[in-house]
Enzyme design. Structure first.
Site, PDB file in Angstrom:
ATOM      1  N   SER A 178       0.788  -1.228   0.000  1.00 26.12           N
ATOM      2  CA  SER A 178       0.000   0.000   0.000  1.00 26.12           C
ATOM      3  C   SER A 178       0.819   1.276   0.000  1.00 26.12           C
ATOM      4  O   SER A 178       0.325   2.323  -0.400  1.00 26.12           O
ATOM      5  CB  SER A 178      -0.934   0.009   1.214  1.00 26.12           C
ATOM      6  OG  SER A 178      -0.204  -0.055   2.423  1.00 26.12           O
ATOM      7  N   HIS A 206      -5.527  -3.633  -2.274  1.00 23.06           N
ATOM      8  CA  HIS A 206      -5.260  -2.647  -3.328  1.00 23.06           C
ATOM      9  C   HIS A 206      -5.178  -3.274  -4.710  1.00 23.06           C
ATOM     10  O   HIS A 206      -4.877  -2.578  -5.680  1.00 23.06           O
ATOM     11  CB  HIS A 206      -3.974  -1.894  -2.999  1.00 23.06           C
ATOM     12  CG  HIS A 206      -4.072  -1.092  -1.746  1.00 23.06           C
ATOM     13  ND1 HIS A 206      -4.580   0.188  -1.715  1.00 23.06           N
ATOM     14  CD2 HIS A 206      -3.765  -1.406  -0.457  1.00 23.06           C
ATOM     15  CE1 HIS A 206      -4.562   0.636  -0.472  1.00 23.06           C
ATOM     16  NE2 HIS A 206      -4.073  -0.320   0.307  1.00 23.06           N
ATOM     17  N   LYS A 237     -12.184   0.315  -1.337  1.00 25.62           N
ATOM     18  CA  LYS A 237     -11.161   0.986  -2.149  1.00 25.62           C
ATOM     19  C   LYS A 237     -11.651   1.042  -3.589  1.00 25.62           C
ATOM     20  O   LYS A 237     -12.494   1.847  -3.917  1.00 25.62           O
ATOM     21  CB  LYS A 237      -9.809   0.303  -1.956  1.00 25.62           C
ATOM     22  CG  LYS A 237      -9.305   0.448  -0.515  1.00 25.62           C
ATOM     23  CD  LYS A 237      -7.976  -0.204  -0.299  1.00 25.62           C
ATOM     24  CE  LYS A 237      -7.426   0.097   1.090  1.00 25.62           C
ATOM     25  NZ  LYS A 237      -8.264  -0.428   2.199  1.00 25.62           N
TER      26      LYS A 237
END
Length: 391
Positions: A178, A206, A237
């Site tokens: 990240s 991610h 996300k």
């Protein structure tokens, strides 16, 4: 005599490590309103721009009208609603696994799954740059906690050989890291977990929705998704909603339902988040999702190459997360402040999130960023970087 809270806060300010909240007005688009003016947003994880997508908003509103605003209880009491089961079934199909289980956040997932799988007599092998929630989950487990150098498969092999156990071995890694934007060597980790009889857990927070031909994450991109024992991901996300999940076998889901404390003792996700997540997966799994991923990849590649040409160290980034190395904490925050003055919000990252001396601007690119905005952002960053002595 111990220091007071006020003294500790002052010490954080002196070291350039003090943090404060920066409210954003309105929805999470590529541009947002902050402190009464519009700024370009370069630090959101809303990679595909789905957080304000009309289909997600419509799905959330309809869910509230039908199911209300809250679930009322934990999943093992009365908090399992139709939408929870529908989303878990959809996630399992999307990830190609037998089953999936929802958690309230990525932090809740990692801090619940890891202690459920490993305890005294077991060994956890964790990449040194893994997310803090993985570290905390390992510490909570009371298992032996072994950290291996970042993405160093040879070092991991030596550590596996040096730490024999009659208990369980668990290898845990981020899929996409990240703070650095690079990808774990999943093919090699799969080979090691087979050789040493370990479980492999990948935190793909991610990568979910972004990587792979179908947006199924880093495992799909590297061709090993079906060989990973536990694929964790988040819904907040690239999917633009809220919550997290683990996609795995039916047996492990049943085990976690009975052993993962963050699942057992938490009120379950609300209907609006569940419905929005279902809508998001449908988009990711459609031609629109493919178009968004393609545009995201193009935007990220352009920004990364332009920043490199301007003289920035992008620290090995391979994805939509593009760190720009700064060095010291105070300089990183000065950089952030100067950028805000120019209408660009890119957050400086400092210890304990990253090691001392490796502070950076963590720039995150979105599919909805316009070309002109990215061109201007790099130009402004290069000018300020030269003035601050970063370049």
């Amino acid at each position: 005599m111990s220091r007071s809270i006020a003294e500790e806060l002052e010490e954080l300010r002196r070291q350039g490590l003090h943090r404060r909240l920066r409210p954003v007005a309105g929805s999470q688009g590529s541009r947002v309103w902050m402190e009464g003016r519009e700024v370009l947003l370069l630090c959101s994880n809303n990679y595909l721009g789905l957080a304000d997508h009309p289909r997600l908003k419509e799905a959330a509103v309809r869910a509230v009208e039908r199911f209300g605003t809250g679930s009322g209880a934990s999943r093992l009491v009365s908090g399992t609603m139709e939408l929870h089961e529908a989303l878990e079934e959809r996630l399992a199909r999307f990830k190609g696994t037998e089953a999936a289980l929802l958690f309230n956040s990525g932090y809740a997932a990692n801090s619940g799954i890891i202690p459920a799988l490993a305890g005294k007599g077991d060994v956890i092998f964790s990449d040194r740059l893994n997310h803090a929630s993985i570290v905390d989950g390992a510490l909570l487990s009371r298992a032996k906690f072994v950290r291996y150098p970042h993405n160093d498969v040879r070092a991991l092999r030596r550590l596996l050989e040096a730490n024999p156990t009659t208990g369980r071995r668990l290898i845990v890694t981020d899929g996409v890291f990240s703070m650095d934007g690079d990808v774990a060597p999943l093919r090699e980790l799969v080979a090691l977990k087979r050789e040493f009889g370990a479980l492999l857990m990948v935190d793909d927070a991610h990568g979910t929705g972004v990587l792979g031909a179908g947006g199924r994450g880093s495992g799909e991109m590297l061709g090993v998704a079906g060989k990973i024992d536990l694929q964790m991901g988040t819904l907040g996300k690239a999917l633009g909603s809220f919550g997290a999940y683990v996609a795995t076998s039916r047996e492990l889901v049943e085990y976690l339902v009975n052993r993962a404390r963050s699942f057992i003792f938490s009120t379950s996700l609300p209907p609006a988040a569940l419905a929005a997540s279902l809508a998001a997966i449908d988009i990711v799994d459609s031609p629109e999702g493919e178009t968004l991923r393609r545009r995201l990849g193009r935007n990220a590649g352009f920004f990364r190459e332009a920043a490199t040409e301007a003289g920035f160290d992008t620290m090995g980034s391979e994805t939509q997360i593009v760190p720009l190395f700064v060095g010291e904490a105070e300089k990183a925050m000065t950089f952030t402040g100067r950028l805000l003055d120019e209408g660009i919000f890119a957050q400086g990252i400092r210890p304990p999130t990253v090691p001392a001396g490796t502070c950076r601007l963590r720039c995150t690119i979105m599919a909805t960023h316009e070309d002109g905005d990215l061109v201007r952002a790099v130009a402004v960053m290069a000018r300020i970087g030269r003035e601050l002595g970063v370049l």
